[in-house]
Design a protein around this motif. Sequence first.
Motif, mmCIF file in Angstrom:
data_model
loop_
_atom_site.group_PDB
_atom_site.id
_atom_site.type_symbol
_atom_site.label_atom_id
_atom_site.label_comp_id
_atom_site.label_asym_id
_atom_site.label_seq_id
_atom_site.Cartn_x
_atom_site.Cartn_y
_atom_site.Cartn_z
ATOM 1 N N LEU A 64 0.824 -1.214 0.000
ATOM 2 C CA LEU A 64 0.000 0.000 0.000
ATOM 3 C C LEU A 64 0.855 1.259 0.000
ATOM 4 N N VAL A 65 2.012 1.225 0.652
ATOM 5 C CA VAL A 65 2.927 2.368 0.618
ATOM 6 C C VAL A 65 3.458 2.566 -0.800
ATOM 7 N N CYS A 66 3.767 1.476 -1.488
ATOM 8 C CA CYS A 66 4.225 1.592 -2.884
ATOM 9 C C CYS A 66 3.141 2.194 -3.771
ATOM 10 N N LEU A 67 1.894 1.809 -3.548
ATOM 11 C CA LEU A 67 0.791 2.411 -4.304
ATOM 12 C C LEU A 67 0.627 3.894 -3.979
ATOM 13 N N ALA A 68 0.822 4.266 -2.721
ATOM 14 C CA ALA A 68 0.726 5.677 -2.338
ATOM 15 C C ALA A 68 1.820 6.500 -3.020
#
Length: 176
Positions: free
Chosen positions: A133-137
């Motif tokens: 999810l951090v990579c998507l953010a």
Amino acid sequence: MASTGKVRNVMRRHKWAFSFSQRAKSDRPVDLASPPGYSSSLGQVHEEATKETDASLIVKKSWDIALAPLKQVPMNLFIMYMAGNSISIFPIMMVGMLFLRPVKALLTVQSTFKLIEGSQALFQKVVYLFGNLVCLAVALYKCSSMGLLPTHASDWLDFVEPQQRMEFAGGGFIRI
């Protein structure tokens, strides 16, 4: 005939050839040291030590899998910084890959979770999901900074006028 026997004998014995199938010149067998982990009383490898080692290796490998997405974040930030904010093929491909990798990881999360074992499996799964999810953010932030995200009503509706710039900045030229 005698000379052919000598030739055959010389051909059979090469100077640098070793035969391990023949016994040593003495009749007693050669005593070799036992390999590490071999017990002469049991004739087996010690299993207790390997079970403990296997459990710690499984936990370590599970943490490596869980932390892999978080380890990619600094490299992704650097690559996005180097790609710039212009709309061209290279930054678009970089942003596309930045989106594609976490989405693929989230779609194959069941097969990844099969690899994660141990007493800390639930926490490792949460860390894995958080990292993706951090990579998507990071990918969404890059799209926003490039101006690719629809953030105004004029991006969605045709009859709404786009926002007008309040000021223009340029380097060294005065517009009259």
